[in-house]
Every structure is written in structure tokens, then in C-alpha cells.
Design a protein around this motif. Structure first.
Motif, PDB file in Angstrom:
ATOM      1  N   LYS A   1       0.795  -1.227   0.000  1.00 57.16           N
ATOM      2  CA  LYS A   1       0.000   0.000   0.000  1.00 57.16           C
ATOM      3  C   LYS A   1       0.834   1.287   0.000  1.00 57.16           C
ATOM      4  O   LYS A   1       0.388   2.318  -0.508  1.00 57.16           O
ATOM      5  N   LYS A   2       2.026   1.222   0.558  1.00 55.14           N
ATOM      6  CA  LYS A   2       2.809   2.454   0.711  1.00 55.14           C
ATOM      7  C   LYS A   2       4.090   2.506  -0.125  1.00 55.14           C
ATOM      8  O   LYS A   2       4.693   3.574  -0.249  1.00 55.14           O
ATOM      9  N   VAL A   3       4.506   1.363  -0.681  1.00 55.13           N
ATOM     10  CA  VAL A   3       5.788   1.347  -1.388  1.00 55.13           C
ATOM     11  C   VAL A   3       5.664   0.822  -2.814  1.00 55.13           C
ATOM     12  O   VAL A   3       6.121   1.460  -3.769  1.00 55.13           O
ATOM     13  N   LEU A   4       5.026  -0.321  -3.005  1.00 54.11           N
ATOM     14  CA  LEU A   4       5.094  -1.032  -4.284  1.00 54.11           C
ATOM     15  C   LEU A   4       3.897  -0.801  -5.204  1.00 54.11           C
ATOM     16  O   LEU A   4       4.060  -0.637  -6.412  1.00 54.11           O
ATOM     17  N   PHE A   5       2.699  -0.835  -4.650  1.00 52.91           N
ATOM     18  CA  PHE A   5       1.467  -0.719  -5.451  1.00 52.91           C
ATOM     19  C   PHE A   5       0.568   0.373  -4.863  1.00 52.91           C
ATOM     20  O   PHE A   5      -0.610   0.142  -4.570  1.00 52.91           O
ATOM     21  N   VAL A   6       1.130   1.543  -4.694  1.00 55.68           N
ATOM     22  CA  VAL A   6       0.436   2.636  -4.009  1.00 55.68           C
ATOM     23  C   VAL A   6      -0.846   3.021  -4.727  1.00 55.68           C
ATOM     24  O   VAL A   6      -1.930   3.084  -4.111  1.00 55.68           O
ATOM     25  N   ASN A   7      -0.788   3.288  -6.011  1.00 56.11           N
ATOM     26  CA  ASN A   7      -1.966   3.719  -6.760  1.00 56.11           C
ATOM     27  C   ASN A   7      -2.969   2.579  -6.962  1.00 56.11           C
ATOM     28  O   ASN A   7      -4.186   2.775  -6.839  1.00 56.11           O
ATOM     29  N   GLU A   8      -2.462   1.387  -7.285  1.00 58.21           N
ATOM     30  CA  GLU A   8      -3.348   0.255  -7.566  1.00 58.21           C
ATOM     31  C   GLU A   8      -4.143  -0.177  -6.333  1.00 58.21           C
ATOM     32  O   GLU A   8      -5.294  -0.618  -6.453  1.00 58.21           O
ATOM     33  N   SER A   9      -3.535  -0.069  -5.138  1.00 58.54           N
ATOM     34  CA  SER A   9      -4.179  -0.571  -3.923  1.00 58.54           C
ATOM     35  C   SER A   9      -4.838   0.518  -3.077  1.00 58.54           C
ATOM     36  O   SER A   9      -5.377   0.218  -2.009  1.00 58.54           O
ATOM     37  N   LYS A  10      -4.807   1.746  -3.544  1.00 59.50           N
ATOM     38  CA  LYS A  10      -5.317   2.861  -2.741  1.00 59.50           C
ATOM     39  C   LYS A  10      -6.792   2.663  -2.366  1.00 59.50           C
ATOM     40  O   LYS A  10      -7.646   2.481  -3.227  1.00 59.50           O
ATOM     41  N   GLY A  11      -7.061   2.673  -1.064  1.00 55.64           N
ATOM     42  CA  GLY A  11      -8.428   2.522  -0.567  1.00 55.64           C
ATOM     43  C   GLY A  11      -9.001   1.125  -0.730  1.00 55.64           C
ATOM     44  O   GLY A  11     -10.216   0.929  -0.548  1.00 55.64           O
ATOM     45  N   LYS A  12      -8.168   0.147  -1.030  1.00 52.77           N
ATOM     46  CA  LYS A  12      -8.664  -1.210  -1.283  1.00 52.77           C
ATOM     47  C   LYS A  12      -8.167  -2.186  -0.223  1.00 52.77           C
ATOM     48  O   LYS A  12      -7.241  -1.897   0.526  1.00 52.77           O
ATOM     49  N   THR A  13      -8.793  -3.346  -0.191  1.00 49.92           N
ATOM     50  CA  THR A  13      -8.503  -4.362   0.825  1.00 49.92           C
ATOM     51  C   THR A  13      -7.498  -5.390   0.306  1.00 49.92           C
ATOM     52  O   THR A  13      -7.508  -5.734  -0.871  1.00 49.92           O
ATOM     53  N   ILE A  14      -6.656  -5.865   1.196  1.00 45.81           N
ATOM     54  CA  ILE A  14      -5.734  -6.954   0.872  1.00 45.81           C
ATOM     55  C   ILE A  14      -6.446  -8.273   1.182  1.00 45.81           C
ATOM     56  O   ILE A  14      -6.888  -8.509   2.301  1.00 45.81           O
ATOM     57  N   HIS A  15      -6.565  -9.131   0.174  1.00 44.56           N
ATOM     58  CA  HIS A  15      -7.272 -10.404   0.335  1.00 44.56           C
ATOM     59  C   HIS A  15      -6.269 -11.549   0.485  1.00 44.56           C
ATOM     60  O   HIS A  15      -5.302 -11.640  -0.270  1.00 44.56           O
ATOM     61  N   TYR A  16      -6.531 -12.416   1.440  1.00 41.22           N
ATOM     62  CA  TYR A  16      -5.614 -13.525   1.720  1.00 41.22           C
ATOM     63  C   TYR A  16      -6.377 -14.678   2.382  1.00 41.22           C
ATOM     64  O   TYR A  16      -7.522 -14.534   2.814  1.00 41.22           O
ATOM     65  N   HIS A  17      -5.708 -15.820   2.457  1.00 40.38           N
ATOM     66  CA  HIS A  17      -6.222 -16.985   3.172  1.00 40.38           C
ATOM     67  C   HIS A  17      -5.246 -17.373   4.273  1.00 40.38           C
ATOM     68  O   HIS A  17      -4.034 -17.191   4.122  1.00 40.38           O
ATOM     69  N   ILE A  18      -5.769 -17.916   5.367  1.00 40.94           N
ATOM     70  CA  ILE A  18      -4.940 -18.468   6.438  1.00 40.94           C
ATOM     71  C   ILE A  18      -5.179 -19.970   6.459  1.00 40.94           C
ATOM     72  O   ILE A  18      -6.319 -20.421   6.603  1.00 40.94           O
ATOM     73  N   ASP A  19      -4.102 -20.760   6.296  1.00 45.90           N
ATOM     74  CA  ASP A  19      -4.286 -22.213   6.270  1.00 45.90           C
ATOM     75  C   ASP A  19      -4.311 -22.796   7.673  1.00 45.90           C
ATOM     76  O   ASP A  19      -4.259 -22.060   8.673  1.00 45.90           O
ATOM     77  N   GLU A  20      -4.398 -24.121   7.755  1.00 45.15           N
ATOM     78  CA  GLU A  20      -4.523 -24.800   9.054  1.00 45.15           C
ATOM     79  C   GLU A  20      -3.276 -24.653   9.907  1.00 45.15           C
ATOM     80  O   GLU A  20      -3.312 -24.924  11.119  1.00 45.15           O
ATOM     81  N   ARG A  21      -2.165 -24.216   9.326  1.00 42.00           N
ATOM     82  CA  ARG A  21      -0.925 -24.006  10.072  1.00 42.00           C
ATOM     83  C   ARG A  21      -0.754 -22.556  10.514  1.00 42.00           C
ATOM     84  O   ARG A  21       0.261 -22.196  11.105  1.00 42.00           O
ATOM     85  N   GLY A  22      -1.732 -21.723  10.187  1.00 36.90           N
ATOM     86  CA  GLY A  22      -1.621 -20.313  10.513  1.00 36.90           C
ATOM     87  C   GLY A  22      -0.780 -19.536   9.530  1.00 36.90           C
ATOM     88  O   GLY A  22      -0.414 -18.381   9.776  1.00 36.90           O
ATOM     89  N   GLN A  23      -0.436 -20.163   8.399  1.00 39.45           N
ATOM     90  CA  GLN A  23       0.352 -19.493   7.365  1.00 39.45           C
ATOM     91  C   GLN A  23      -0.574 -18.680   6.453  1.00 39.45           C
ATOM     92  O   GLN A  23      -1.680 -19.117   6.136  1.00 39.45           O
ATOM     93  N   ILE A  24      -0.087 -17.539   6.018  1.00 37.31           N
ATOM     94  CA  ILE A  24      -0.903 -16.618   5.228  1.00 37.31           C
ATOM     95  C   ILE A  24      -0.499 -16.665   3.763  1.00 37.31           C
ATOM     96  O   ILE A  24       0.677 -16.561   3.425  1.00 37.31           O
ATOM     97  N   TRP A  25      -1.512 -16.814   2.909  1.00 34.02           N
ATOM     98  CA  TRP A  25      -1.325 -16.902   1.458  1.00 34.02           C
ATOM     99  C   TRP A  25      -2.032 -15.737   0.796  1.00 34.02           C
ATOM    100  O   TRP A  25      -3.215 -15.496   1.032  1.00 34.02           O
ATOM    101  N   LEU A  26      -1.309 -15.027  -0.067  1.00 30.50           N
ATOM    102  CA  LEU A  26      -1.828 -13.822  -0.713  1.00 30.50           C
ATOM    103  C   LEU A  26      -2.281 -14.125  -2.137  1.00 30.50           C
ATOM    104  O   LEU A  26      -1.592 -14.818  -2.884  1.00 30.50           O
ATOM    105  N   ASN A  27      -3.421 -13.593  -2.517  1.00 33.25           N
ATOM    106  CA  ASN A  27      -3.997 -13.813  -3.843  1.00 33.25           C
ATOM    107  C   ASN A  27      -3.159 -13.138  -4.943  1.00 33.25           C
ATOM    108  O   ASN A  27      -2.814 -11.965  -4.852  1.00 33.25           O
ATOM    109  N   LEU A  28      -2.861 -13.914  -6.014  1.00 34.38           N
ATOM    110  CA  LEU A  28      -2.118 -13.381  -7.169  1.00 34.38           C
ATOM    111  C   LEU A  28      -2.894 -13.614  -8.466  1.00 34.38           C
ATOM    112  O   LEU A  28      -2.290 -13.830  -9.525  1.00 34.38           O
TER     113      LEU A  28
END
Length: 310
Positions: free
Chosen positions: A260-287
């Protein structure tokens, strides 16, 4: 009547038996192949008492072998018959150029290598057993060791975000985001042939950066894995999309800031980061190909299967 049937069964069993000592040799060889991944799973999930010369692990491996040997001996005839049928199938596969002895060896070697480096080795076996459409074709298509895939990934990392400083622990993730930006900014969605589910290899899709959702996912996963990232593919029914492992909750906070502040400032402005948390508590980001920034909106929240590439 019952005695005749019992006699027939005994005769059939005698015909299917392998002469000694080869039956024991076959069973023991299968035992070793099964015992190694089981040992790795238990070894990674129990506390290490730090005995001298790792004697606890030696004893653990011996116990595993003894238990498996006992079970296999009880099912000796059935197992040997199944091994014989599998052997025939591999001979046919080898001569027809399909799944043969070399493929089995490479798959087993890769599984053991991956399990040995993974903190959760059982997940690798589960990922291979869970249903996933065209699983074997997709695994073959993710050619992350192909020089063309590696070259494309390196080009992307040199083109995008190369000058970002101060986040050395997240260098690989930042470079994977560079790959995401390069692919998604140029991706052209093209349907499969009508009535057919066409699986393109990563190098095939790379040529024109075109294809459908599974082609995009295969290319993204191949490029991400080629530079040390951990991708997985999510199956939602009518859609497949890639995700990347970013770590735990603390890592999510830093990655969220980077997006949001360094890499994709314009693309992500005012938007939500979507992800999943698996059974191990690991976080996976949507691509997904529909996203303009990592963690973009999901096309579907439903998860029917996941294919992880550790």
C-alpha cells in the motif's frame, strides 16, 4: 460346497505367492519406501531430546520399520499382487513414453527432498492426495527449472522494485511481486478450445503471455518458484488461481505496508488486501490474473482444493 470354495481360494493364493526369500525382499523394499516419509513427518513434529549420536532418531526409524513390516506381512499376498500389477503398468508406461519408472523415481526423489526441507512435511503428501483437476498435467507444466522461465523471472526482478531498500527479509517476496506485476500487466485472457480443457506449459504461455486462468496460474507459480518463492494453486470449481506464501500475521503487517505504501500505491489505494490463512496459521496472498495488486479481490471465496509447491 464351502470346502471346495475354500480349497479354490487356497490354490489361487498359492499361485500368487512369490518364492522365498524374494517375497520378504519385496516386502522389505516397500517397507523402506514407506518408512522414510513417515520418519520425516514424525521427526519434524516431535521434540528433539538431543540424545548422543541422535540415537532417539535411530530407534524411531527402527520402530517405524518394525511396525510397517508387521502390517505388510499380514497383507503379504494382496500387496505383492498390487505391486505386480503396478510394475506391469510402469513397464507399459515406460515403453509408451507416459508415466514410467523414471517418472516414479523422480516424483519420489522430489517428494523426499521437499519433505526434508519443509517444517510441515505431511502437507506435501496431503497436497498430492487431495483432488485437484488435471493435477499431474499441471505439476508437469510448472517448469520452474526451465532456463526460459528463470530468465523471465530475473528480467522482471531487474525491471520492477529493484531499488527498494530496507526490507532484506522480504527480498524474495518483493521480487515475486515484481513477477506478478510483469505478468499481470501484460496478460491477455484467451479461452481454451471449445469443449476441451487445454493445459499449457509455463514456457508455452510465456511466449505470448496469453491463456486462461489455469495457464496464468501455471506460469505465475513456475516463475515464483524459480526464484525461491512458495506458490500454491487454488481450485474453486470453475476457476484456478495462484497464491504466494508470505508467512505469519506479523509478516502480513509488513507486506500490507509494502503493497500500500511502497510497491502498489496507486493500484491498492483505498482497497482491501485479500488472503487466506491455512490450518498451520500461514498466510497466502492472492495473485489472480484479475488483480492489479497482490492481494486483490477473489473471483470466488470457495476452496475445493489446493496444490502447494514447496
Amino acid at each position: 460346497m464351502f470346502r471346495a470354495s475354500l480349497h479354490s481360494v487356497r490354490k489361487l493364493k498359492q499361485k500368487l505367492q512369490v518364492a522365498k526369500p524374494w517375497d520378504t525382499v519385496i516386502i522389505f523394499a516397500l517397507n523402506i519406501l514407506i518408512a522414510i516419509p513417515i520418519f520425516i513427518i514424525i521427526h519434524q513434529n516431535i521434540i528433539d531430546p538431543n540424545w548422543y549420536f541422535q540415537l532417539d532418531r535411530v530407534l524411531l526409524f527402527i520402530v517405524i520399520i518394525l511396525i510397517i513390516q508387521l502390517v505388510l506381512q499380514m497383507m503379504r499376498t494382496i500387496i505383492i499382487v498390487c505391486i505386480g500389477l503396478y510394475f506391469i503398468a510402469l513397464v507399459v508406461g515406460t515403453f509408451s513414453g507416459k508415466y514410467g519408472f523414471k517418472s516414479v523415481f523422480e516424483d519420489y526423489r522430489y517428494m523426499i527432498y521437499s519433505m526434508n526441507d519443509s517444517p510441515n512435511p505431511q502437507d506435501i503428501i496431503v497436497s498430492k492426495l487431495l483432488p485437484f483437476p488435471n493435477k499431474s498435467k499441471i505439476i508437469d507444466a510448472i517448469e520452474y527449472e526451465n532456463p526460459r522461465i528463470r530468465d523471465f523471472a530475473l528480467m522482471a526482478t531487474n525491471k520492477e522494485f529493484k531499488d527498494v531498500r530496507g526490507y532484506s527479509n522480504y527480498r524474495t517476496i518483493i521480487q515475486c511481486f515484481a513477477i506478478f506485476k510483469e505478468i499481470n500487466s501484460r496478460w491477455n485472457y484467451v479461452n481454451d478450445p471449445k469443449g476441451r480443457d487445454y493445459i499449457a506449459s509455463a514456457t508455452e504461455s510465456l511466449k505470448y503471455l496469453s491463456g486462461d486462468c489455469d495457464d496464468h496460474s501455471i506460469l505465475m507459480a513456475a516463475c515464483v518458484k524459480s526464484i525461491g518463492g512458495t506458490p500454491r494453486l487454488i481450485h474453486t470449481g470453475g476457476h484456478i488461481y495462484p497464491e504466494i506464501l508470505i508467512g505469519k500475521k506479523a509478516d502480513l503487517e509488513i507486506v500490507n505496508f509494502l503493497i500500500k505504501k511502497v510497491l502498489f500505491v496507486n493500484e491498492s489505494k483505498g482497497k482491501t488486501i485479500h488472503y487466506h490463512i491455512d490450518e498451520r496459521g500461514q498466510i497466502w496472498l492472492n495473485l489472480d490474473y484479475t488483480a492489479t495488486y497482490p492481494g486483490g479481490p477473489f473471483m470466488s471465496e470457495e476452496i475445493l482444493g489446493a496444490l502447494t509447491f514447496n
